[in-house]
Scaffold this active site. Structure first.
Site, PDB file in Angstrom:
ATOM      1  NE  ARG A 130     -11.563 -10.287   4.953  1.00 55.38           N
ATOM      2  CZ  ARG A 130     -12.620 -11.067   5.027  1.00 55.38           C
ATOM      3  NH1 ARG A 130     -13.653 -10.706   5.759  1.00 55.38           N
ATOM      4  NH2 ARG A 130     -12.665 -12.221   4.382  1.00 55.38           N
ATOM      5  N   GLY A 173     -18.156   0.038  18.657  1.00 50.99           N
ATOM      6  CA  GLY A 173     -17.285  -0.453  19.724  1.00 50.99           C
ATOM      7  C   GLY A 173     -16.048   0.400  19.860  1.00 50.99           C
ATOM      8  CE  LYS A 195      -5.064  -2.112   1.283  1.00 47.77           C
ATOM      9  NZ  LYS A 195      -3.946  -2.972   1.442  1.00 47.77           N
ATOM     10  CB  THR A 198      -0.880  -0.002   1.261  1.00 52.20           C
ATOM     11  OG1 THR A 198      -1.593  -1.242   1.288  1.00 52.20           O
ATOM     12  CG2 THR A 198      -1.854   1.162   1.261  1.00 52.20           C
ATOM     13  CG  ASN A 249     -19.842  -5.297  13.998  1.00 48.80           C
ATOM     14  OD1 ASN A 249     -21.029  -5.405  13.675  1.00 48.80           O
ATOM     15  ND2 ASN A 249     -18.908  -6.140  13.608  1.00 48.80           N
ATOM     16  CE  LYS A 263      -8.295  -8.925  11.465  1.00 44.83           C
ATOM     17  NZ  LYS A 263      -8.831  -8.790  10.124  1.00 44.83           N
ATOM     18  CB  CYS A 319      -4.033  -1.920   7.127  1.00 44.16           C
ATOM     19  SG  CYS A 319      -2.907  -3.214   6.608  1.00 44.16           S
ATOM     20  CG  ASN A 368      -7.469  -0.187   3.878  1.00 37.40           C
ATOM     21  OD1 ASN A 368      -8.292  -1.087   3.755  1.00 37.40           O
ATOM     22  ND2 ASN A 368      -6.183  -0.420   3.996  1.00 37.40           N
TER      23      ASN A 368
HETATM   24  C1  UDX Z   1      -7.741  -4.166   6.616  1.00 43.36           C
HETATM   25  C2  UDX Z   1      -8.631  -4.249   5.360  1.00 43.36           C
HETATM   26  O1  UDX Z   1      -9.883  -4.846   5.682  1.00 43.36           O
HETATM   27  C3  UDX Z   1      -7.941  -5.035   4.290  1.00 43.36           C
HETATM   28  O2  UDX Z   1      -8.736  -5.068   3.111  1.00 43.36           O
HETATM   29  C4  UDX Z   1      -6.623  -4.374   3.999  1.00 43.36           C
HETATM   30  O3  UDX Z   1      -5.936  -5.079   3.022  1.00 43.36           O
HETATM   31  C5  UDX Z   1      -5.789  -4.279   5.264  1.00 43.36           C
HETATM   32  O4  UDX Z   1      -6.505  -3.600   6.265  1.00 43.36           O
HETATM   33  P1  UDX Z   1      -7.163  -5.792   8.637  1.00 43.36           P
HETATM   34  O5  UDX Z   1      -6.170  -4.775   9.109  1.00 43.36           O
HETATM   35  O6  UDX Z   1      -6.768  -7.222   8.653  1.00 43.36           O
HETATM   36  O7  UDX Z   1      -7.589  -5.483   7.129  1.00 43.36           O
HETATM   37  O8  UDX Z   1      -8.428  -5.606   9.572  1.00 43.36           O
HETATM   38  P2  UDX Z   1     -10.009  -5.437   9.376  1.00 43.36           P
HETATM   39  O9  UDX Z   1     -10.673  -6.755   9.442  1.00 43.36           O
HETATM   40  O10 UDX Z   1     -10.314  -4.563   8.231  1.00 43.36           O
HETATM   41  O11 UDX Z   1     -10.363  -4.677  10.728  1.00 43.36           O
HETATM   42  C6  UDX Z   1      -9.781  -3.394  10.989  1.00 43.36           C
HETATM   43  C7  UDX Z   1     -10.151  -2.891  12.356  1.00 43.36           C
HETATM   44  O12 UDX Z   1     -11.484  -2.424  12.370  1.00 43.36           O
HETATM   45  C8  UDX Z   1     -10.035  -3.886  13.506  1.00 43.36           C
HETATM   46  O13 UDX Z   1      -9.396  -3.237  14.595  1.00 43.36           O
HETATM   47  C9  UDX Z   1     -11.479  -4.226  13.843  1.00 43.36           C
HETATM   48  O14 UDX Z   1     -11.631  -4.580  15.183  1.00 43.36           O
HETATM   49  C10 UDX Z   1     -12.159  -2.906  13.519  1.00 43.36           C
HETATM   50  N1  UDX Z   1     -13.590  -3.023  13.197  1.00 43.36           N
HETATM   51  C11 UDX Z   1     -13.994  -3.742  12.120  1.00 43.36           C
HETATM   52  C12 UDX Z   1     -14.527  -2.367  13.982  1.00 43.36           C
HETATM   53  O15 UDX Z   1     -14.187  -1.703  14.962  1.00 43.36           O
HETATM   54  N2  UDX Z   1     -15.853  -2.454  13.641  1.00 43.36           N
HETATM   55  C13 UDX Z   1     -16.269  -3.154  12.576  1.00 43.36           C
HETATM   56  O16 UDX Z   1     -17.474  -3.182  12.324  1.00 43.36           O
HETATM   57  C14 UDX Z   1     -15.314  -3.825  11.786  1.00 43.36           C
END
Ligand code: UDX
EC number: 1.1.1.22
Length: 439
Positions: free
Chosen positions: A157, A259, A210, A124, A257, A329, A266, A214
């Site tokens: 992810r 929270g 990308k 990225t 969600n 997460k 990322c 995000n």
């Molecule tokens: C993210 C992107 O989803 C992915 O496409 C990219 O390539 C890299 O960054 P990732 O960092 O693995 O992936 O995490 P992701 O599942 O996107 O969650 C990001 C954060 O958002 C986490 O801390 C999660 O707890 C939070 N989150 C997610 C929320 O607080 N609420 C939600 O509803 C969803």
């Protein structure tokens, strides 16, 4: 022709892509400057926690399709297609991304490129990086323009990295020639045969897709968390609000969600780097809203600390606070910009005795924050707690029995930082249950 692939950089992205492309039948060579990481990968020992990945790594080491090396010379001789999978972290003290690992990789690889090849950037990056690296590549490679760059952002992810790599929901290719497009179509032929959506475009658009994705996801999370702030003021319930919104299929329920908000390697750094880059391009006004997105996200952490302090009677001094979750997460051991650990550290700085438990990120957390205490299980961590905070929604925390947990704590008080528990069940078991954005 069956191309031979190299993965330059064997961190999260590179290790996953190496193993998965070998699984698809390619011969793959992973390259990294970190000899220890390479030795572990070559031994089938995955340095990260990622469900299903170690099995694929071991299978493809055993069948000989996958190898690892620290030699760029070997990589250049081996590969027809070289993937760049290097990290682009936030620069210390500023918003911009540090792309120096990409530059270093090109500087190390290019001087050995003596036959035609395609170099595919997956990292990225700030828009404009691919054009610059493309010029650098042809300048440094003995084969000159026979070494060509393409840009192919990844969207995997953590926790679902194998599935996202083998079955991506779309493929984006930023190319500067038909030759590059043809090679990339062959590399991804198995996915394209399944009708995986494909967008072929130029470098800057591919780079922007990308960060735009995000930024959108971060905005969606901060939107619902902004609603949580209003719900808190109006005594409304953001969980029910979010549920009601989700039935509108223009809105959808994913990433809605409420929270403790987003963290990880990322989303936080990508939106900051995006703002910094837009500023350089004179388009900063277009992204000022991302500053709010970031601010809303950070305010959730402060609100969590306040709520916990409220439940310990206005001060953390002399109180034991149990933090369930350290990873940013669930299904990950990644603690980069983890909201859970941020809250844990703040409470400890404010005088609380903090005990943390996480099913996978425990060791990473202990190394980064040795000043906190750690329990070997949720029940052990919760012993004599004055308040329990659920900050990462691991399934094993959602499945906790309120009676069992209640029998070890000093006070039955819990803050559900991820709106993951059934409030009724916990209240019936005599717990004082609080959650972000709910009465
Ligand atoms: C993210 C992107 O989803 C992915 O496409 C990219 O390539 C890299 O960054 P990732 O960092 O693995 O992936 O995490 P992701 O599942 O996107 O969650 C990001 C954060 O958002 C986490 O801390 C999660 O707890 C939070 N989150 C997610 C929320 O607080 N609420 C939600 O509803 C969803």
């Amino acid at each position: 022709m069956a191309y031979r692939l190299t993965m330059v950089g064997t961190g999260y992205l590179g290790a996953t892509t190496s193993a998965c492309m070998a699984e698809l039948g390619f011969e793959v060579l992973g390259v990294d400057v970190d000899a220890e990481k390479i030795a572990r990968l070559q031994a089938g020992d995955l340095p990260i926690y990622e469900p299903g990945l170690e099995e694929i790594l071991r299978r493809n080491l055993a069948n000989g399709r996958l190898r690892f090396t620290t030699s760029y010379e070997e990589a250049a001789a081996f590969g027809d297609v070289h993937f760049l999978c290097l990290g682009t972290p936030q620069k210390p003290g500023e918003y911009g991304a540090d792309v120096s690992y990409l530059d270093a990789a090109i500087e190390s690889l290019a001087p050995f490129l003596e036959r035609e090849c395609l170099v595919i950037g997956k990292s990225t990056v700030p828009v404009g990086t691919a054009q610059r690296l493309s010029e650098k590549l042809t300048r440094l490679a003995p084969i000159g323009s026979g070494a060509e760059l393409a840009w192919n952002p990844e969207f995997l992810r953590e926790g679902f990295a194998v599935k996202d790599t083998l079955y991506p929901d779309r493929i984006v290719l930023g190319v500067a020639s038909e030759r590059a497009e043809k090679i990339m179509r062959e590399v991804y032929s198995s996915m394209l045969e399944r009708q995986t959506p494909l967008v072929i475009t130029d470098y800057p658009t591919a780079e922007l897709v990308k960060v735009a994705a995000n930024a959108f996801l971060a905005t969606k999370i901060s939107f619902v968390n902004a609603m949580a702030e209003v719900c808190e003021a109006a005594h409304a319930d953001v969980k029910q609000l979010s549920l009601a919104l989700s039935f509108d299929d223009r809105i959808g329920g994913k990433f809605l969600n409420p929270g403790l908000g987003f963290g990880g390697g990322c989303l936080p750094k990508d939106i900051r780097a995006f703002m910094a880059r837009a500023g350089e391009l004179g388009a900063d006004q277009a992204l000022t809203f991302l500053r709010e997105v970031d601010a809303i996200n950070m305010r959730r952490r402060a609100r969590m600390v306040d709520l916990a302090r409220e439940l310990t009677g206005g001060s953390f001094h002399g109180c034991t606070v149990t933090v369930l979750g350290a990873a940013f997460k669930p299904n990950s051991d990644d603690i980069r910009d983890s909201p859970a650990l941020d809250v844990a550290v703040t409470i400890s700085q404010q005088g609380g005795r903090v005990t943390v438990y996480d099913p996978a990120a425990q060791e990473n957390a202990r190394r980064a924050h040795p000043q906190l205490s750690y329990g070997e299980s949720a029940l052990e961590a919760a012993k004599d707690a004055h308040v329990v905070l659920l900050l990462t929604e691991w399934q094993e925390f959602i499945d906790l029995d309120p009676e069992a947990l209640g029998s070890v704590v000093a006070r039955r008080k819990i803050v559900d930082g991820r709106n993951a528990l059934d409030a009724e069940i916990w209240r019936e078991a005599g717990w004082h249950y609080r959650a972000l954005g709910r009465p």
